[in-house]
Design a protein around this motif. Structure first.
Motif: not given
Lengths: 598, 598
Positions: A535, B71, A207, B129-130, B69, B103-110, B22-24
């Motif tokens: 993810e 990272v 989060s 958490y989102l 989103e 650092l970490n890819p992200a799926k499209l948030p819902p 570092a961030g989103w």
């Protein structure tokens, strides 16, 4: 307020003031027409005085009837004492009582409310509210309060946010046994009480909370040893965008802050040791480093010459490991004392087959229990090795040696080392040695609880711990050799905290669950939410949790955590004061749609 | 650290520095060969910039593929922005990226991670958490942290000790339903989770702790309304050797401290009102005093002349109470609007039979729905009474009247008053009015849950609340008239805290249990430990508990507590994110020796 002052604050500067105090009668002394009453509250003790013929006679007679632990309110004038008591802060004054109210009388307590009480454990627990009146116990809880305060001051100062995570969560198969809570609104389903807020704190990192902490109750339904409680408190912490070194720095800082502010001790920089080193030097992953007696191997590690072979001593020849400690001054031990130590290590709790000794006499002669097999020259080579690795073995010392299967021998010698440390007074409760133990193995092999006789891998820390990146290839080929980015803080031989850098990628987490024997369906059912979260943009993160009860007991110089918990449970998980657990009504069972079965 | 700075801290003074962030990824804008990336973390938002032909081409192309989103870690130089953004603290600068790691890819948030999200409640809870990434929700939890910090600062400063009380306690029949925990070590027996640490904090007073507090989780297995949670947090407090006035002062101090330090608001001295006054002036024991519209009785209280009788209006003639409010400016309400209000009060949730209005027109004429029965002179007398008690009723206002059985009519009018306050914009979330409500009745009569159709007395606060000493004789003759030394703190119409002076004598406590229908055996089995404790020197004591979730939501100007809890449960008591409660394994059930029944 029923008082103008507390029982701890009056001084010479208060003389001639009219004051009202309230508290508990500690003692009443009646001598030659003078009554002295020691009145007690949380803040201290103060002496009240009444004199026959001077005080009003009904007042004097009433005061005479006061019993121990009566709750009273007394008004009077502060006067200087004739014979001062330097042992208490109010010892310069006393209060000449002019009015006295019994707010509540008291039956005679079942044990003395004094530092050294005559109450046994069971009685003290049944009347814990009286036990808590004793200065020693109250001071432990005051220490605990201060530890919590200072923890929060440090964490807040470092930008951590305290977030409360839920207590009613979900049962998971990994780890210790859960306490569960039947759900009335969802019959047949159960909540579980958290063994730690692990997944929630990781979700808080997902989060973006960046720095989280919480002083939080956790629960474990385990068979209780003397020093475990079904509910216990953790200082639980997690950070994002960090590496192991950042965690070590941050929480070494916390521990040093606590020592400074609570104990006024300047703890030096905390030394570090790998798990492998700790096991080889102390036979333990939580060595007590207040004293030396490091392990010296005469046979065992590959790069060391075996000093025991070729002498036809079958015990050593067949042993995987021959390892010893040098006990300073131990040469004065008599044969009888050494026999007693031998019996000590042979007890089932330790389980050694025997104990070999080498006495290094003051005159530099050597005497051992294996003189039949090893010459004085051989033994002198052993002594030389004991002098080789930062340890010394001097004339007047005693070498104690255990042999056998490596892991067992290390564990047995570790116990013996601690015992010798205690016997020699080297484990002082007011001396503090902290240590970081690093590079724990990721996995350990054990019996599968669901398939007796079959083995499987278990997470040594927990399933969310990250392997060291360079060891990831070993996951397939040699899982037991994979090291984790995991660390423990050890103080005085007790693990007070432990943590790890976490897995933050779905794929690696899934692989870890598979290694631990989860089917993909089980992993999804139990931890799907966490793997999903990975993810949606999970940052690299890691954390640590300190056992707060334990930390308090170490700061208090005590062995048991129980004295640092206001209302602890006994070894059967019972609170004998409130008599819990207890049966509940049929109506409650019916509503919950559950039934006890015989 | 994976960063040198956070996303919130760069300013003009950082220009020319090499930084790593570092961030989103919040947004990526790609326009005319320039890429702007907004990078977000807990501390803020910062703009990254890459230029085609200027940035290395592989870097530029990599940056182009970043999704919402993701990272990332970005290194670059801080430069002054050409077009500044005054809306964010970092708006003067941007970072020219020279290195970029995903650092970490992200799926499209819902749903959108923005203040006004497009996610519905269910979706937001499943992906909490989102949801927690959104500034609004995160700020609520930051407020909560600050509230807890400042509470501890105040309480510590007043000499209170925070003591942790147990979570695994004993089920008691009084009060709300307990959550229970089957004990594996004591089969057939159960722990209960505490609804409050009530008895433990009283025992701490018996122990002499003098001033105790705790910010503590409590549990209640109730059918959940929108604004209740099965687990909730209390600021729980208790003091010894005090009277009610001391508690009021101490905790008014806490609330004012919180307003000052958290909101920078100087809360004036908190007014006080008895329960009886609150009921008669507002029809509620938790009146919203941000606005007036106090109740005026046309018929009902004994010392007031009945202004409604003798006119053959049966509805009023048969009513126990005729009571109204004067709505400022309400005379402009159309007939249709008044009809709608009438329907509103007749809904089952309110349950009024009807609504009478008197419109006091600007030209001082009067129009009412009872013109058939009451002359303009009669109505003018009503208006005069509305002008008599600190309230005013002016031309242009509208009087709304409800009649019937007194308790019901008050409750109905209270709901209408709040509704009118809301409609008129008088209940501002950023205005704060606190109130002490005092002198609650000790007991209320209700149906005995175990003997349907039969009534018994219930403790209005709880069974440990002390009757006012002067009312003790009424315990035998008129229990319903006994007033308690109990008090609530109300802010903006919500009860945020409540407490009482406690019983501290065994005999009175036993009498109280008897009044509540406990047999002596039941009282002893459930609360014997407490009554025993009262015999060993119990001091006079009392306390209070604040609903911490609620207090936070009021400080945050929100209606629901859910947004101030990191991981709340829904109205069925479910955590839809982790999918709890859930079934547990047969092995767990077997170990616990319980069985779900259909």
């Amino acid at each position: 307020m029923l008082r103008t002052h507390t029982c701890g604050e009056l001084r010479l500067s208060n003389v001639d003031q009219q004051v009202t105090l309230a508290g508990w009668v500690q003692t009443v002394r009646d001598k030659g027409g003078v009554l002295w009453i020691d009145l007690r509250d949380r803040y201290g003790l103060v002496q009240l005085i009444l004199e026959e013929g001077v005080s009003a006679s009904n007042l004097f007679e009433a005061a005479r009837t006061l019993g121990r632990e009566y709750v009273v309110k007394a008004t009077g004038k502060v006067v200087e004492r004739k014979s001062k008591n330097p042992n208490i802060p109010t010892g310069d004054i006393e209060v000449r009582v002019t009015a006295l109210d019994v707010l509540n009388p008291a039956k005679l307590p079942p044990f003395l409310i004094e530092d050294d009480t005559d109450g046994g454990d069971d009685l003290r627990m049944k009347y814990r509210y009286l036990d808590l009146r004793r200065n020693t116990v109250r001071r432990n809880l005051e220490l605990r309060h201060k530890m919590a305060q200072q923890t929060r001051i440090y964490m807040d100062g470092q930008g951590f946010i305290e977030v409360e995570t839920p207590v009613l969560i979900k049962s998971t198969p990994e780890g210790a046994r859960d306490f569960v809570v039947p759900s009335r609104m969802n019959p047949g389903e159960f909540y579980a009480l958290p063994q730690s807020p692990q997944t929630f704190k990781q979700l808080l990192m997902v989060s973006g909370f960046d720095r989280y902490y919480q002083i939080v109750k956790c629960f474990r339904d385990e068979d209780l040893r003397a020093d475990r409680q079904p509910e216990f408190t953790q200082i639980d912490c997690e950070m994002s965008f960090i590496e192991q070194e950042d965690i070590l720095q941050m929480f070494e800082g916390l521990v040093r802050h606590l020592f400074k502010t609570v104990k006024n001790i300047d703890l030096p920089e905390v030394p570090r040791m790998t798990y492998a080193e700790a096991m080889s030097l102390y036979g333990s992953d939580k060595p007590d480093t207040r004293f030396g007696m490091k392990f010296v191997e005469l046979k065992g590690t590959f790069d060391t010459v075996d000093l025991t072979s070729g002498k036809n001593f079958g015990v050593f020849d067949s042993a995987e490991l021959v390892v010893g400690i040098c006990v300073p001054g131990g040469a004065s031990y008599t044969r009888k004392q050494i026999d007693e130590l031998t019996e000590w290590v042979k007890r089932p709790q330790i389980g050694a087959k025997g104990l070999i000794y080498v006495r290094y006499n003051e005159d530099r002669t050597l005497k051992s229990s294996v003189d039949k097999f090893y010459s004085e020259d051989d033994l002198m080579q052993w002594v030389a090795r004991f002098n080789g690795e930062g340890e010394t073995c001097q004339p007047g010392d005693l070498i104690l040696i255990i042999s056998g299967e490596a892991a067992k021998a290390r564990k047995q010698l570790s116990e013996l080392r601690l015992e010798m440390g205690s016997r020699l007074g080297l484990r002082k409760p007011d001396e503090f040695k902290a240590l970081w133990v690093l590079d724990f193995p990721l996995l350990e092999y054990g019996e599968d609880e669901h398939r007796p006789g079959e083995g499987r891998w278990f997470a040594m820390h927990h399933p969310f711990t990250s392997p060291k990146p360079e060891d990831i290839p070993l996951l397939d080929t040699d899982p037991g050799a994979v090291r984790a980015n995991a660390y423990d803080m050890v103080i005085n031989g007790t693990e007070v905290g432990g943590g790890s850098i976490r897995i933050f990628q779905r794929e690696l987490q899934a692989r870890m669950f598979a290694l631990l024997g989860f089917s993909p369906e089980e992993a999804k059912a139990q931890f799907g939410f966490l793997m999903d979260a990975f993810e949606f943009g999970a940052p690299p993160h890691g954390g640590i949790a300190f056992g707060f009860d334990r930390l308090c007991s170490i700061f208090g110089g005590a062995d048991s955590i129980r004295d640092f918990i206001a209302f602890p449970k006994n070894n059967s998980g019972r609170d004998v004061m409130i008599d819990s657990p207890s049966v509940i009504s049929q109506a409650q069972l019916d509503e919950l749609k559950i039934k006890p079965v015989a």
